[in-house]
Design an enzyme around this catalytic site. Sequence first.
Site, PDB file in Angstrom:
ATOM      1  N   GLY A 221       0.841  -1.191   0.000  1.00 22.36           N
ATOM      2  CA  GLY A 221       0.000   0.000   0.000  1.00 22.36           C
ATOM      3  C   GLY A 221       0.872   1.236   0.000  1.00 22.36           C
ATOM      4  O   GLY A 221       2.029   1.183  -0.437  1.00 22.36           O
ATOM      5  N   SER A 222       0.361   2.321   0.519  1.00 22.01           N
ATOM      6  CA  SER A 222       1.082   3.590   0.437  1.00 22.01           C
ATOM      7  C   SER A 222       2.236   3.650   1.434  1.00 22.01           C
ATOM      8  O   SER A 222       2.234   2.951   2.459  1.00 22.01           O
ATOM      9  CB  SER A 222       0.115   4.738   0.699  1.00 22.01           C
ATOM     10  OG  SER A 222      -0.360   4.640   2.017  1.00 22.01           O
ATOM     11  N   THR A 223       3.180   4.515   1.159  1.00 17.37           N
ATOM     12  CA  THR A 223       4.322   4.692   2.054  1.00 17.37           C
ATOM     13  C   THR A 223       3.850   5.218   3.408  1.00 17.37           C
ATOM     14  O   THR A 223       4.345   4.780   4.460  1.00 17.37           O
ATOM     15  CB  THR A 223       5.353   5.639   1.405  1.00 17.37           C
ATOM     16  OG1 THR A 223       5.808   5.015   0.190  1.00 17.37           O
ATOM     17  CG2 THR A 223       6.553   5.879   2.299  1.00 17.37           C
ATOM     18  N   GLY A 226       2.526   2.371   5.361  1.00 17.06           N
ATOM     19  CA  GLY A 226       3.665   1.509   5.714  1.00 17.06           C
ATOM     20  C   GLY A 226       4.360   2.020   6.973  1.00 17.06           C
ATOM     21  O   GLY A 226       4.709   1.236   7.867  1.00 17.06           O
ATOM     22  N   GLU A 243       5.766  -3.422   0.740  1.00 15.60           N
ATOM     23  CA  GLU A 243       5.788  -3.027  -0.674  1.00 15.60           C
ATOM     24  C   GLU A 243       5.007  -1.730  -0.759  1.00 15.60           C
ATOM     25  O   GLU A 243       3.777  -1.732  -0.714  1.00 15.60           O
ATOM     26  CB  GLU A 243       5.130  -4.100  -1.540  1.00 15.60           C
ATOM     27  CG  GLU A 243       5.834  -5.445  -1.546  1.00 15.60           C
ATOM     28  CD  GLU A 243       7.132  -5.438  -2.338  1.00 15.60           C
ATOM     29  OE1 GLU A 243       7.497  -4.408  -2.933  1.00 15.60           O
ATOM     30  OE2 GLU A 243       7.801  -6.486  -2.345  1.00 15.60           O
ATOM     31  N   CYS A 277       1.615  -0.033  -8.810  1.00 18.24           N
ATOM     32  CA  CYS A 277       2.729   0.438  -7.977  1.00 18.24           C
ATOM     33  C   CYS A 277       3.976   0.652  -8.821  1.00 18.24           C
ATOM     34  O   CYS A 277       4.572   1.719  -8.804  1.00 18.24           O
ATOM     35  CB  CYS A 277       2.991  -0.558  -6.862  1.00 18.24           C
ATOM     36  SG  CYS A 277       3.236  -2.229  -7.436  1.00 18.24           S
TER      37      CYS A 277
END
Length: 469
Positions: A221-223, A226, A243, A277
């Site tokens: 997913g998104s940073t 994360g 990821e 991504c």
Amino acid sequence: METFTDLLTSIAPVSGETRTIFDPATGTAVGEAPVHTVEDLEQAVAAATAAQPAWAALGHDARSAALLKAADAVERSAEELARLLSREQGKPLNGPNARFEVGACAAWLRATAATRLDPETVVDDGETYAELHYKPIGIVGAIGPWNWPMMITAWQIAPALRMGNAVVVKPSEYTPLSVLALVKVLNEELPEGLLTAVSGGREVGARLAEHPAVGKVMFTGSTATGKAIIRSSADTVKRLTLELGGNDAGIVLPDADPKGIAEGLFWGAFINTGQTCAALKRLYVHEDIYEAVCEELTKVAAAMPMGNGLDENNVLGPLQNRQQYDIVTRLVDAARDSGARILLGGNPDTGQPGHFYPTTLVADIDNTNPLVTEEQFGPALPIIRYSTIDEAIALANGLDVGLGASVWSSDTAAARKVAARLEAGTVWINKHGAVDPRIPFGGAKQSGYGLEFGAEGLKALGVPQVING
Ligand code: NAD
């Protein structure tokens, strides 16, 4: 209207509530997703705890055999799964889209079943003998995004199961039905309780990331999320594979053939209507062939049909949600306002239903423009002119993310030299975003850490143990 009810049975939510999921192409209802809460998560964790030891005791061969049967189950329901995915996510049935994604789920299950991971003798010199083994972790949490909901769930589930773990899946709130359906189909061939999907909100994801009974979280997913997961998992020192977001650069060297690479560039950037991504999100083109590349890419892009995913002719679909549509609109508007040249698109028809944003190419854009520096995650590609290879490499490496990158050239050896200087987890030559279950995949910088796929991917779902002596 198709209702997909056969595919959607899951654990009954304690809340008794459901939420209507709408088709991003038409705004019509697709189905009802259960609203699971942290109480439901506890049930799923308890079931996983009960089922995991017997599964681990089966050994690699029996678990691989079960994964192969699960792949057969996916293939038996492939068309129904693809139609549900198309309606919920928006991606067309055809092209590298919904049918392709369901096919990839089966392919990843099969490849994961076939990958060997034998104990490794690390030292055997007559005096010392040491072996490295990988043991099951226990329970793995799998938290996923809305862009490739089934395929990414399969990427997370397959190696986790293969290594002897139980799995609790938390799908994106935007695409729960696709994941519930995939899990239901996989469960035709798996022991009860081993694999459960809990379709709640981010609080359910956060609880999964901090849960003391969960040994590892696979997150895609998104940073930003994360980073939240790293924080939630700190107290239990959970293992993580992250990821995260990317903003992949492609560099076209001056010797590339503009016509020959145009279609590869197009799909590198626009696969899944740009909601990928590791898609090409910034294109750097040498000044000598800049206009020719712009022209050839525009020709290819203009010919690709976009529309309702159930129409067999379409290969591009809507943005999955209004939030993402608004991000793409804001970024393209800012690029236009800055004086950049819109080669194609940039003018959504706001009168039609659905979150359709037209295929958009933006030339003569400054490298500091937000359309270049932010992840657009949609069908809008900025094309930046460069003069020297050193300059292109510096621009490509200038961001704090590094998932993928690509180099385009008629000279593979020269392209590999450039590739080695790029800060990205994967650098493709004359293609972009191609993933393969045999080849490790993971990010550099803030695109995450840990590898998926192949033997490296299996190792990431085990606890290493050295036997010394
Ligand atoms: P997102 O981070 O908003 O959500 C992903 C998942 O995390 C959802 O299931 C969500 O409910 C859950 N979540 C949200 N907050 C949480 C929290 N605090 N704790 C635990 N879980 C939480 O991402 P998205 O918008 O669904 O996906 C798009 C992003 O994903 C893009 O940045 C894209 O680049 C990235 N992505 C990366 C890869 C990769 O392989 N690197 C693949 C696909 C997508």
